[in-house]
Design a protein around this motif. Structure first.
Motif, mmCIF file in Angstrom:
data_model
loop_
_atom_site.group_PDB
_atom_site.id
_atom_site.type_symbol
_atom_site.label_atom_id
_atom_site.label_comp_id
_atom_site.label_asym_id
_atom_site.label_seq_id
_atom_site.Cartn_x
_atom_site.Cartn_y
_atom_site.Cartn_z
ATOM 1 N N PRO A 202 -9.333 -50.687 23.819
ATOM 2 C CA PRO A 202 -9.546 -49.245 24.109
ATOM 3 C C PRO A 202 -10.967 -48.694 24.073
ATOM 4 C CG PRO A 202 -8.446 -49.448 22.179
ATOM 5 C CD PRO A 202 -8.482 -50.850 22.566
ATOM 6 N N VAL A 203 -11.207 -47.977 25.168
ATOM 7 C CA VAL A 203 -12.450 -47.437 24.872
ATOM 8 C C VAL A 203 -12.396 -46.232 24.137
ATOM 9 C CG1 VAL A 203 -14.334 -45.874 26.265
ATOM 10 C CG2 VAL A 203 -12.887 -48.005 27.379
ATOM 11 N N ALA A 204 -13.448 -45.997 23.025
ATOM 12 C CA ALA A 204 -13.390 -44.946 22.107
ATOM 13 C C ALA A 204 -13.847 -43.773 22.804
ATOM 14 C CB ALA A 204 -14.392 -45.355 20.979
ATOM 15 N N GLY A 205 -12.991 -42.843 22.426
ATOM 16 C CA GLY A 205 -13.509 -41.380 22.829
ATOM 17 C C GLY A 205 -14.788 -40.875 22.056
ATOM 18 N N PRO A 206 -15.032 -39.652 22.300
ATOM 19 C CA PRO A 206 -16.491 -39.008 21.880
ATOM 20 C C PRO A 206 -16.040 -38.702 20.257
ATOM 21 C CG PRO A 206 -15.296 -37.317 23.240
ATOM 22 C CD PRO A 206 -14.666 -39.004 23.573
ATOM 23 N N PRO A 207 -16.656 -38.657 19.487
ATOM 24 C CA PRO A 207 -16.646 -38.185 18.161
ATOM 25 C C PRO A 207 -16.093 -36.860 17.965
ATOM 26 C CG PRO A 207 -19.023 -38.561 18.494
ATOM 27 C CD PRO A 207 -18.214 -39.104 19.719
ATOM 28 N N PRO A 208 -15.443 -36.476 17.127
ATOM 29 C CA PRO A 208 -15.071 -35.153 16.886
ATOM 30 C C PRO A 208 -16.136 -34.046 16.617
ATOM 31 C CG PRO A 208 -14.302 -36.385 14.899
ATOM 32 C CD PRO A 208 -14.787 -37.325 15.986
ATOM 33 N N VAL A 209 -16.152 -33.076 17.293
ATOM 34 C CA VAL A 209 -17.054 -31.915 16.961
ATOM 35 C C VAL A 209 -16.972 -31.097 15.427
ATOM 36 C CG1 VAL A 209 -17.779 -29.831 17.572
ATOM 37 C CG2 VAL A 209 -17.252 -31.567 19.285
ATOM 38 N N VAL A 210 -17.862 -31.167 14.813
ATOM 39 C CA VAL A 210 -17.598 -30.676 13.345
ATOM 40 C C VAL A 210 -17.606 -29.122 13.754
ATOM 41 C CG1 VAL A 210 -18.534 -30.580 11.248
ATOM 42 C CG2 VAL A 210 -18.788 -32.690 12.248
ATOM 43 N N PRO A 211 -16.598 -28.484 13.150
ATOM 44 C CA PRO A 211 -16.388 -26.939 12.978
ATOM 45 C C PRO A 211 -17.755 -26.431 12.379
ATOM 46 C CG PRO A 211 -14.322 -27.971 12.444
ATOM 47 C CD PRO A 211 -15.240 -29.018 12.435
ATOM 48 N N GLY A 212 -18.186 -25.532 13.325
ATOM 49 C CA GLY A 212 -19.494 -24.989 12.854
ATOM 50 C C GLY A 212 -20.705 -25.577 13.662
ATOM 51 N N CYS A 213 -20.519 -26.802 14.229
ATOM 52 C CA CYS A 213 -21.468 -27.542 15.022
ATOM 53 C C CYS A 213 -21.295 -27.423 16.363
ATOM 54 C CB CYS A 213 -21.824 -28.778 14.318
ATOM 55 S SG CYS A 213 -22.175 -28.719 12.481
ATOM 56 N N GLU A 214 -20.578 -26.650 16.965
ATOM 57 C CA GLU A 214 -20.406 -26.490 18.291
ATOM 58 C C GLU A 214 -21.567 -26.481 19.454
ATOM 59 O OE1 GLU A 214 -16.793 -25.335 16.184
ATOM 60 O OE2 GLU A 214 -18.813 -24.756 15.970
ATOM 61 N N GLN A 215 -22.579 -25.888 18.653
ATOM 62 C CA GLN A 215 -23.774 -25.430 19.269
ATOM 63 C C GLN A 215 -24.823 -26.629 18.838
ATOM 64 O OE1 GLN A 215 -25.281 -21.434 19.780
ATOM 65 N NE2 GLN A 215 -23.029 -20.801 18.856
ATOM 66 N N GLY A 216 -24.348 -27.717 17.880
ATOM 67 C CA GLY A 216 -25.334 -28.547 17.561
ATOM 68 C C GLY A 216 -25.837 -28.350 15.983
ATOM 69 N N CYS A 217 -25.961 -29.552 15.287
ATOM 70 C CA CYS A 217 -26.200 -29.449 14.076
ATOM 71 C C CYS A 217 -27.358 -30.603 13.440
ATOM 72 C CB CYS A 217 -24.994 -29.609 13.032
ATOM 73 S SG CYS A 217 -24.227 -28.156 12.592
ATOM 74 N N GLU A 218 -28.186 -30.254 12.625
ATOM 75 C CA GLU A 218 -29.058 -31.408 12.288
ATOM 76 C C GLU A 218 -28.489 -31.879 10.992
ATOM 77 O OE1 GLU A 218 -33.848 -31.543 10.872
ATOM 78 O OE2 GLU A 218 -33.101 -29.544 11.387
ATOM 79 N N THR A 219 -28.581 -33.233 10.889
ATOM 80 C CA THR A 219 -27.950 -33.909 9.699
ATOM 81 C C THR A 219 -29.207 -33.914 8.783
ATOM 82 O OG1 THR A 219 -26.579 -35.367 11.018
ATOM 83 C CG2 THR A 219 -27.077 -36.210 8.689
ATOM 84 N N MET A 220 -29.213 -33.347 7.650
ATOM 85 C CA MET A 220 -29.967 -33.330 6.452
ATOM 86 C C MET A 220 -29.877 -34.580 5.432
ATOM 87 S SD MET A 220 -31.425 -30.748 7.885
ATOM 88 C CE MET A 220 -32.682 -30.700 6.572
ATOM 89 N N PHE A 221 -28.684 -34.882 4.994
ATOM 90 C CA PHE A 221 -28.316 -35.890 4.236
ATOM 91 C C PHE A 221 -26.998 -36.740 4.739
ATOM 92 C CE2 PHE A 221 -25.900 -32.984 1.837
ATOM 93 C CZ PHE A 221 -24.908 -33.869 1.561
#
Length: 211
Positions: free
Chosen positions: A33-52
């Protein structure tokens, strides 16, 4: 007549042969099966930067994210989002920026920055969800590392003596080790006015009494 019947039979056999799938086709595994897109993290709907991103046992991990609404901590089980939270300061507002995180034995310590010259460290327990169990005293800088080699994440928070003023005062580090889900202070470094790296071992010196 017989010759015509024979031709018809041969033509029919050819059609049946084409219609029957080969053995290789019958045993070919189904496409995954084709994997769907990863879930959007609440609070990151406009994008987030991963700090760690800190690995945890059993394929779990804790991500420290920075978004437009402040810090976001996301707890994952593989590609499945298990839980999210925002760590809040003494004023009830989320800390603005995640700067570092360290995990061990199901415990994590996460450093934050907020305002112009402020920082803090939160102690977390991560199992079925994220639980904020303790927050160190807020200071002017913060760091997380294992200070005593026990495999648990500890913390250091830099403070000001406020003498003669906050801007001109010497600064010192207070170190904390994690015990029973709390960050317990061990002591302080000697106040200095120059820049000083965070301690790599627990401090045991006396702390200023004028604070």
């Amino acid at each position: 007549m017989k010759r015509g019947l024979r031709r018809c039979m041969l033509a029919l056999l050819g059609v049946l042969t084409l219609a029957i799938p080969s053995a290789a086709e019958m045993t070919r595994p189904a496409a995954p099966p084709v994997a769907g897109p990863p879930p959007v993290v609440p609070g990151c709907e406009q994008g987030c930067e991963t700090m760690f991103s800190a690995a945890l046992p059993g394929g779990h991990r804790l991500d420290g994210l920075h978004g437009v609404g402040g810090n976001v901590l996301a707890y994952w089980d593989g590609a499945n989002l298990v839980d999210t939270t925002q760590v809040r300061g003494s004023d009830g507002q989320p800390y603005e920026r995640v700067t570092a995180g360290l995990c061990g034995a199901g415990r994590c310590a996460v450093a934050f920055e907020f305002g112009a010259h402020s920082a803090a460290v939160a102690a977390l327990r991560v199992d079925t969800k994220i639980t904020v169990v303790d927050t160190a005293v807020e200071g002017v800088a913060a760091d997380v590392r294992d200070l005593n080699g026990d495999g648990l994440p500890d913390a250091a928070v830099r403070q000001s003596t406020y003498e003669p003023s906050f801007a001109l005062a010497p600064l010192y580090w207070v170190t904390y080790v994690q015990q029973d889900d709390h960050l317990v202070p061990t002591g302080c470094t000697t106040p200095v006015q120059a820049y000083e790296e965070a301690p790599i071992t627990a401090a045991t010196g006396a702390c200023p009494t004028n604070v």
